[in-house]
Scaffold this active site. Structure first.
Site, short mmCIF file in Angstrom:
data_model
loop_
_atom_site.label_atom_id
_atom_site.label_comp_id
_atom_site.label_asym_id
_atom_site.label_seq_id
_atom_site.Cartn_x
_atom_site.Cartn_y
_atom_site.Cartn_z
N ASN A 78 52.52 58.54 15.91
CA ASN A 78 51.48 59.35 15.29
C ASN A 78 52.24 60.36 14.45
O ASN A 78 52.69 61.39 14.95
CB ASN A 78 50.60 60.05 16.32
CG ASN A 78 49.49 60.87 15.68
OD1 ASN A 78 49.54 61.16 14.49
ND2 ASN A 78 48.50 61.25 16.47
N HIS A 89 46.44 57.25 15.24
CA HIS A 89 45.87 58.53 14.80
C HIS A 89 44.67 58.84 15.67
O HIS A 89 43.86 57.95 15.97
CB HIS A 89 45.42 58.46 13.33
CG HIS A 89 46.55 58.16 12.41
ND1 HIS A 89 47.47 59.11 12.04
CD2 HIS A 89 46.93 57.00 11.82
CE1 HIS A 89 48.36 58.55 11.24
NE2 HIS A 89 48.06 57.27 11.10
N LEU A 90 44.55 60.09 16.08
CA LEU A 90 43.43 60.51 16.92
C LEU A 90 42.11 60.41 16.16
O LEU A 90 41.11 59.95 16.70
CB LEU A 90 43.65 61.94 17.41
CG LEU A 90 44.86 62.13 18.32
CD1 LEU A 90 45.19 63.61 18.47
CD2 LEU A 90 44.59 61.50 19.68
N SER A 91 42.12 60.84 14.91
CA SER A 91 40.91 60.79 14.08
C SER A 91 40.93 59.53 13.22
O SER A 91 41.97 58.89 13.05
CB SER A 91 40.82 62.03 13.19
OG SER A 91 41.86 62.02 12.22
N GLU A 124 51.06 52.22 14.77
CA GLU A 124 50.68 53.51 14.21
C GLU A 124 49.38 53.96 14.87
O GLU A 124 48.43 53.17 14.97
CB GLU A 124 50.49 53.36 12.70
CG GLU A 124 50.04 54.60 11.99
CD GLU A 124 49.82 54.39 10.49
OE1 GLU A 124 49.31 55.31 9.85
OE2 GLU A 124 50.13 53.29 9.97
N TYR A 136 40.19 66.68 16.35
CA TYR A 136 41.25 66.10 17.17
C TYR A 136 40.94 66.08 18.67
O TYR A 136 41.74 65.55 19.44
CB TYR A 136 42.56 66.85 16.93
CG TYR A 136 43.01 66.77 15.50
CD1 TYR A 136 43.48 65.58 14.96
CD2 TYR A 136 42.94 67.88 14.66
CE1 TYR A 136 43.87 65.49 13.64
CE2 TYR A 136 43.34 67.81 13.34
CZ TYR A 136 43.80 66.61 12.83
OH TYR A 136 44.19 66.53 11.52
N ARG A 169 43.79 73.17 18.05
CA ARG A 169 43.72 72.97 16.60
C ARG A 169 42.57 72.02 16.27
O ARG A 169 42.58 70.86 16.65
CB ARG A 169 45.03 72.37 16.10
CG ARG A 169 45.00 72.05 14.62
CD ARG A 169 46.30 71.37 14.18
NE ARG A 169 46.16 70.91 12.82
CZ ARG A 169 46.43 69.68 12.41
NH1 ARG A 169 46.90 68.79 13.26
NH2 ARG A 169 46.26 69.33 11.15
N ALA A 214 50.75 64.55 9.48
CA ALA A 214 50.71 64.62 8.02
C ALA A 214 51.82 63.82 7.36
O ALA A 214 51.68 63.40 6.20
CB ALA A 214 50.78 66.09 7.58
N ARG A 220 38.07 60.64 6.47
CA ARG A 220 38.43 62.02 6.16
C ARG A 220 38.75 62.18 4.67
O ARG A 220 38.38 61.35 3.86
CB ARG A 220 39.60 62.43 7.05
CG ARG A 220 39.19 62.37 8.53
CD ARG A 220 40.18 62.93 9.47
NE ARG A 220 40.44 64.34 9.15
CZ ARG A 220 41.52 64.98 9.57
NH1 ARG A 220 42.43 64.37 10.28
NH2 ARG A 220 41.69 66.26 9.26
N ASP A 263 61.16 54.15 5.63
CA ASP A 263 62.44 53.45 5.55
C ASP A 263 63.06 53.27 6.93
O ASP A 263 63.58 52.20 7.25
CB ASP A 263 63.41 54.20 4.63
CG ASP A 263 63.06 54.07 3.15
OD1 ASP A 263 62.23 53.19 2.81
OD2 ASP A 263 63.61 54.83 2.35
N HIS A 321 51.23 60.44 5.44
CA HIS A 321 50.77 60.37 4.05
C HIS A 321 51.84 60.79 3.05
O HIS A 321 51.59 60.77 1.84
CB HIS A 321 49.54 61.26 3.89
CG HIS A 321 48.60 61.17 5.04
ND1 HIS A 321 47.87 60.03 5.32
CD2 HIS A 321 48.31 62.05 6.03
CE1 HIS A 321 47.16 60.24 6.42
NE2 HIS A 321 47.41 61.45 6.86
N PRO A 367 54.16 66.48 13.11
CA PRO A 367 53.89 67.90 12.97
C PRO A 367 52.48 68.29 13.40
O PRO A 367 51.52 67.56 13.19
CB PRO A 367 54.09 68.17 11.48
CG PRO A 367 53.96 66.85 10.82
CD PRO A 367 54.42 65.84 11.82
N ASN A 368 52.43 69.45 14.01
CA ASN A 368 51.21 70.13 14.45
C ASN A 368 50.53 69.48 15.65
O ASN A 368 49.55 70.03 16.17
CB ASN A 368 50.20 70.28 13.29
CG ASN A 368 50.78 71.11 12.18
OD1 ASN A 368 51.30 72.19 12.41
ND2 ASN A 368 50.73 70.60 10.96
N ARG A 389 44.19 61.38 2.89
CA ARG A 389 44.57 60.85 4.20
C ARG A 389 44.36 59.33 4.29
O ARG A 389 44.75 58.71 5.27
CB ARG A 389 43.78 61.53 5.31
CG ARG A 389 44.08 63.00 5.46
CD ARG A 389 43.42 63.57 6.69
NE ARG A 389 43.41 65.01 6.67
CZ ARG A 389 44.39 65.79 7.12
NH1 ARG A 389 45.47 65.25 7.63
NH2 ARG A 389 44.28 67.09 7.07
#
Length: 147
Positions: A75, A101-103, A99, A24, A19, A78, A108, A88, A81, A11-12, A112
């Site tokens: 990625n 993540h950009l940040s 996995e 990001y 954003r 949200a 953070r 599953d 978390h 999402p997002n 997170r």
């Protein structure tokens, strides 16, 4: 040709570039897709790059990856978390998972710092922006070649 590497974005992430660019970066999702395509091509691989704001659609794609992908980069945004459903599905997936993540999620907010999906991942790459996706493709290519 071998099965593609699935690159799933949560999402997002469709809002990348506009954003919170201080967090990001300024690359768009389309920029990241092109980065992944170029890296995969350089390694003789292909990618299937997708994004959804819907948890159930992401779970469906993870289940699809069991038989149609050679590896999986996630990625989850949200959902990282919060989503036991994604965890599953990833645990049932029989291809290697990275996995991304950009940040740096550990630099953070405290909420997170917990990733449900890490339990199913061969590795986690965070904090390197778009380069993290390229590093994940390299890692999957190495795992595939037995290096």
């Amino acid at each position: 040709m071998a099965n593609p590497i699935y690159v799933l974005n949560g999402p997002n992430l469709n809002l990348l570039g506009t954003r919170e660019p201080a967090v990001y970066g300024t690359e768009t999702l389309a920029d990241l897709e092109q980065r992944c395509v170029r890296k995969a091509q350089a390694l003789g691989l292909t990618v299937d790059f997708r994004q959804s704001n819907t948890e159930g659609e992401l779970v469906g794609w993870i289940q699809e990856a069991r038989t149609k992908a050679s590896g999986l980069i996630v990625n989850a945004g949200a959902y990282t978390h919060t989503s036991i459903a994604m965890l599953d599905a990833l645990l049932a997936c029989e291809v290697p998972v990275v996995e991304v993540h950009l940040s740096n999620i550990f630099a953070r907010e405290p909420f997170r710092h917990r990733s449900y999906i890490s339990q199913a991942a061969k590795g986690v790459i965070c904090g390197f922006g778009g380069l993290g996706y390229e590093l994940a493709i390299e890692a999957l290519a190495s795992a595939r070649s037995g290096a």
